[in-house]
Design a protein around this motif. Structure first.
Motif, PDB file in Angstrom:
ATOM      1  N   ARG A  14     -32.165  46.667  54.316  1.00  0.00           N
ATOM      2  CA  ARG A  14     -31.509  45.270  54.619  1.00  0.00           C
ATOM      3  C   ARG A  14     -30.486  44.741  53.530  1.00  0.00           C
ATOM      4  NH1 ARG A  14     -36.229  42.017  58.052  1.00  0.00           N
ATOM      5  NH2 ARG A  14     -36.469  44.015  59.382  1.00  0.00           N
ATOM      6  N   LYS A  15     -30.040  43.686  53.715  1.00  0.00           N
ATOM      7  CA  LYS A  15     -28.926  42.961  52.762  1.00  0.00           C
ATOM      8  C   LYS A  15     -29.589  43.013  51.233  1.00  0.00           C
ATOM      9  CE  LYS A  15     -25.828  39.399  51.767  1.00  0.00           C
ATOM     10  NZ  LYS A  15     -25.307  38.023  52.200  1.00  0.00           N
ATOM     11  N   GLY A  16     -30.877  42.379  51.310  1.00  0.00           N
ATOM     12  CA  GLY A  16     -31.440  42.364  49.965  1.00  0.00           C
ATOM     13  C   GLY A  16     -31.911  43.784  49.415  1.00  0.00           C
ATOM     14  N   GLY A  17     -32.131  44.643  50.011  1.00  0.00           N
ATOM     15  CA  GLY A  17     -32.285  46.027  49.737  1.00  0.00           C
ATOM     16  C   GLY A  17     -30.942  46.574  49.011  1.00  0.00           C
ATOM     17  N   TYR A  18     -30.094  46.588  49.691  1.00  0.00           N
ATOM     18  CA  TYR A  18     -28.594  46.952  49.046  1.00  0.00           C
ATOM     19  C   TYR A  18     -28.483  46.339  47.709  1.00  0.00           C
ATOM     20  CZ  TYR A  18     -27.678  49.261  53.639  1.00  0.00           C
ATOM     21  OH  TYR A  18     -27.818  49.908  54.661  1.00  0.00           O
ATOM     22  N   VAL A  19     -28.601  44.856  47.672  1.00  0.00           N
ATOM     23  CA  VAL A  19     -28.315  44.349  46.344  1.00  0.00           C
ATOM     24  C   VAL A  19     -29.331  44.717  45.345  1.00  0.00           C
ATOM     25  CG1 VAL A  19     -28.354  41.808  45.468  1.00  0.00           C
ATOM     26  CG2 VAL A  19     -27.262  42.260  47.666  1.00  0.00           C
ATOM     27  N   ALA A  20     -30.645  44.930  45.602  1.00  0.00           N
ATOM     28  CA  ALA A  20     -31.639  45.349  44.795  1.00  0.00           C
ATOM     29  C   ALA A  20     -31.061  46.734  43.937  1.00  0.00           C
ATOM     30  CB  ALA A  20     -32.917  45.355  45.195  1.00  0.00           C
ATOM     31  N   LEU A  21     -30.605  47.537  44.987  1.00  0.00           N
ATOM     32  CA  LEU A  21     -30.289  49.126  44.798  1.00  0.00           C
ATOM     33  C   LEU A  21     -29.066  48.845  43.825  1.00  0.00           C
ATOM     34  CD1 LEU A  21     -31.046  51.967  44.876  1.00  0.00           C
ATOM     35  CD2 LEU A  21     -29.392  52.176  46.944  1.00  0.00           C
ATOM     36  N   GLU A  22     -28.137  48.093  44.146  1.00  0.00           N
ATOM     37  CA  GLU A  22     -26.996  47.981  43.214  1.00  0.00           C
ATOM     38  C   GLU A  22     -27.105  47.563  41.935  1.00  0.00           C
ATOM     39  OE1 GLU A  22     -22.510  45.491  43.469  1.00  0.00           O
ATOM     40  OE2 GLU A  22     -24.105  45.648  45.123  1.00  0.00           O
ATOM     41  N   ALA A  23     -27.927  46.405  41.770  1.00  0.00           N
ATOM     42  CA  ALA A  23     -28.447  45.988  40.404  1.00  0.00           C
ATOM     43  C   ALA A  23     -29.303  46.817  39.517  1.00  0.00           C
ATOM     44  CB  ALA A  23     -29.139  44.600  40.655  1.00  0.00           C
ATOM     45  N   VAL A  24     -30.045  47.585  40.226  1.00  0.00           N
ATOM     46  CA  VAL A  24     -30.914  48.389  39.364  1.00  0.00           C
ATOM     47  C   VAL A  24     -29.855  49.772  39.292  1.00  0.00           C
ATOM     48  CG1 VAL A  24     -32.769  50.431  39.840  1.00  0.00           C
ATOM     49  CG2 VAL A  24     -33.324  48.032  40.684  1.00  0.00           C
ATOM     50  N   GLY A  25     -29.153  50.244  39.825  1.00  0.00           N
ATOM     51  CA  GLY A  25     -28.150  51.096  39.503  1.00  0.00           C
ATOM     52  C   GLY A  25     -27.305  50.613  38.471  1.00  0.00           C
ATOM     53  N   MET A  26     -26.989  49.489  38.330  1.00  0.00           N
ATOM     54  CA  MET A  26     -26.074  48.877  37.213  1.00  0.00           C
ATOM     55  C   MET A  26     -26.872  49.090  35.823  1.00  0.00           C
ATOM     56  SD  MET A  26     -23.687  46.008  39.260  1.00  0.00           S
ATOM     57  CE  MET A  26     -24.506  44.927  38.322  1.00  0.00           C
ATOM     58  N   VAL A  27     -27.966  48.318  35.894  1.00  0.00           N
ATOM     59  CA  VAL A  27     -28.720  48.221  34.823  1.00  0.00           C
ATOM     60  C   VAL A  27     -29.258  49.595  34.425  1.00  0.00           C
ATOM     61  CG1 VAL A  27     -31.184  47.582  34.153  1.00  0.00           C
ATOM     62  CG2 VAL A  27     -29.978  46.082  35.333  1.00  0.00           C
ATOM     63  N   ILE A  28     -29.561  50.718  35.055  1.00  0.00           N
ATOM     64  CA  ILE A  28     -29.903  51.786  34.624  1.00  0.00           C
ATOM     65  C   ILE A  28     -28.783  52.604  33.864  1.00  0.00           C
ATOM     66  CG2 ILE A  28     -30.688  54.287  35.195  1.00  0.00           C
ATOM     67  CD1 ILE A  28     -32.512  52.980  37.052  1.00  0.00           C
ATOM     68  N   THR A  29     -27.612  52.500  34.617  1.00  0.00           N
ATOM     69  CA  THR A  29     -26.263  53.125  33.960  1.00  0.00           C
ATOM     70  C   THR A  29     -26.040  52.464  32.511  1.00  0.00           C
ATOM     71  OG1 THR A  29     -25.267  53.138  36.189  1.00  0.00           O
ATOM     72  CG2 THR A  29     -23.783  53.291  34.327  1.00  0.00           C
ATOM     73  N   VAL A  30     -26.110  51.046  32.470  1.00  0.00           N
ATOM     74  CA  VAL A  30     -25.740  50.266  31.260  1.00  0.00           C
ATOM     75  C   VAL A  30     -26.865  50.878  30.239  1.00  0.00           C
ATOM     76  CG1 VAL A  30     -25.864  48.270  29.987  1.00  0.00           C
ATOM     77  CG2 VAL A  30     -24.540  48.427  32.153  1.00  0.00           C
ATOM     78  N   LEU A  31     -28.095  50.963  30.310  1.00  0.00           N
ATOM     79  CA  LEU A  31     -29.029  51.516  29.554  1.00  0.00           C
ATOM     80  C   LEU A  31     -28.729  52.967  29.076  1.00  0.00           C
ATOM     81  CD1 LEU A  31     -32.151  49.694  30.715  1.00  0.00           C
ATOM     82  CD2 LEU A  31     -30.846  48.939  29.043  1.00  0.00           C
TER      83      LEU A  31
END
Length: 93
Positions: A14-31
């Motif tokens: 759902r919309k929240g799942g896409y937002v969570a996946l996007e946020a986790v992807g950004m954080v892991i990329t930065v780290l």
């Protein structure tokens, strides 16, 4: 004739799942990118406090693994971003 999207099909996320996946992807990329840069600039320290010591190839192997992790995280975050936008476009239509 172009195919029309099936709006009756329910998405796995759902919309929240896409937002969570996007946020986790950004954080892991930065780290992962930060760990790669630190390992390149300070060759005396171990990347990620020695967590990746099991990787064969020494520092080169560890940097390649960190790069792949960053790439996968970036692709999954980007996929979630575009898919969420596409789902919102379908709902608005």
């Amino acid at each position: 004739m172009p195919r029309r999207p099936n709006t009756k099909r329910r998405s796995a996320l759902r919309k929240g799942g896409y937002v969570a996946l996007e946020a986790v992807g950004m954080v892991i990329t930065v780290l992962a990118a930060q760990a790669m840069i630190r390992a390149l600039l300070n060759r005396d320290s171990e990347p990620l406090w020695g967590v990746l010591n099991w990787v064969p190839g020494g520092l080169t192997g560890q940097l390649i693994l960190l790069g792949l992790i960053a790439l996968v995280a970036m692709v999954s975050g980007g996929w979630a971003h575009t898919h969420r936008a596409r789902q919102e476009d379908i709902r608005d239509a």
